[in-house]
Scaffold this active site. Structure first.
Site: not given
Length: 270
Positions: A60, A118
Site C-alpha cells: 500500500d 513482514y
C-alpha cells in the site's frame, strides 16, 4: 517464403528494495507515483522494449520493501549486470534492484510464492524521530514487547482474520495461515515480525494497532484472542500507520533457487 522466426522469450526474476514513503503504493495508477511504474520504465529503457512486471505482494501507499520479488518476460538478451546496475542507474534513489535470476516458464512472482514475511518497526520513545520519520512508526507510550509477543501467539495457524481485515478488502476469504509472529525489542525499537501464506488487506497493520494497545496496558493480553474470535473489525484498534511496515521476504519452492539476501531493514538480522 517461411514465416520469420520468433525471437526467444526470457523470463527474469528480480529482488527489489524500495522506500515507499513517496509513492502511492506498488501498483501502477494513473497520474500518481507508483513503484511499479518507475521500475517498468527503467526496465523498458534497458530492454529497449515495453516491460510489464508482476510482483509477489502489492504493498500500500507508504509501505516499504526490502524483499519484494517481481518477474517479467522479455526478448532482450542482457547480462545480469544490465538488469541490476543498468536498471539501478535508471531508477530513482529510493528504488533499487538487489538481485537478478533467470527463472523457468512456470515461475510466477505472485502465484509461485508459498509465504510472505513482514516486519513492522515501532520507534518507542517519548519524543518523535527525525532521520527515520518515514521508515518507522512513532509510539510515545512505553510498550511491553514481551506482553505483546505473548498476546500475539493466539494468531498462529489457520484462522478467520475478519477482525483484522480492512472493510474494503476484496479477498474471497478472510482465512489465512500464520506461520510465526514474534515481537521483540531492540533498544528503543519494537519489531513485530509476521509470516503467513498470504495476508488480507491491512492485516499486519491492524494486528499491530491492536498489539500496541496491549503493549501499552490499555487492553489485557487476552484481548487479541477475543478479537480473533469476535470476527468484527469494529472491535479492534485503529490501523497502525504505513511508515513502519516492510515486506522483507517472500518464500518460493527450493527448485527455483532464488537468492536470499539479508532481510533487514537496517540493523535487523535474519
Amino acid at each position: 517464403m517461411s514465416d520469420q522466426q520468433q525471437p526467444p522469450v526470457y523470463k527474469i526474476a528480480l529482488g527489489i528494495e524500495y522506500d515507499g514513503s513517496k509513492y502511492y503504493g506498488w501498483q501502477r495508477q494513473n497520474e500518481v507515483r507508483s513503484v511499479q511504474e518507475k521500475l517498468e520504465k527503467a526496465l523498458s529503457q534497458v530492454a529497449n522494449e515495453p516491460i510489464t512486471v508482476f510482483c509477489a505482494g502489492r504493498t500500500d501507499a507508504g509501505v516499504h520493501g526490502t524483499g519484494q520479488v517481481v518477474h517479467f518476460e522479455t526478448t532482450a538478451q542482457r547480462k545480469d549486470a544490465a538488469w541490476t546496475l543498468g536498471v539501478n542507474a535508471n531508477l530513482p534513489g529510493d528504488i533499487a534492484v538487489r538481485w537478478v535470476k533467470a527463472v523457468p516458464d512456470d515461475f510466477h512472482a505472485r502465484f509461485s510464492a508459498t509465504a510472505r514475511r513482514y516486519r513492522y518497526i515501532i520507534y518507542n520513545h517519548r519524543l518523535r524521530p527525525a532521520v527515520l520519520s518515514k521508515g518507522v512508526t512513532h509510539f510515545y507510550e512505553p510498550l511491553d514487547a514481551e506482553r505483546m509477543h505473548r498476546a500475539a501467539q493466539c494468531l498462529l495457524g489457520e484462522n478467520d482474520f475478519t477482525s483484522f481485515r480492512a472493510v474494503q478488502c476484496q479477498s474471497r476469504t478472510p482465512w489465512r495461515n500464520v506461520m510465526h509472529i514474534n515481537v521483540t525489542r531492540h533498544g528503543p525499537y519494537v519489531v513485530v515480525d509476521i509470516k503467513a501464506n498470504a495476508f488480507v488487506h491491512h492485516m499486519v497493520r491492524n494486528i499491530v494497532g491492536s498489539l500496541m494497545e496491549v503493549g501499552a496496558h490499555n487492553q489485557p493480553e487476552s484481548w487479541i484472542a477475543e478479537l480473533l474470535a469476535a470476527k468484527d473489525r469494529t472491535l479492534a484498534a485503529a490501523t497502525a500507520k504505513a511508515e513502519g511496515l516492510y515486506l522483507v521476504a517472500v518464500d518460493y519452492p527450493d527448485r527455483y533457487d532464488l537468492p536470499k539476501p539479508p532481510m533487514g531493514p537496517l540493523f535487523l538480522a535474519d
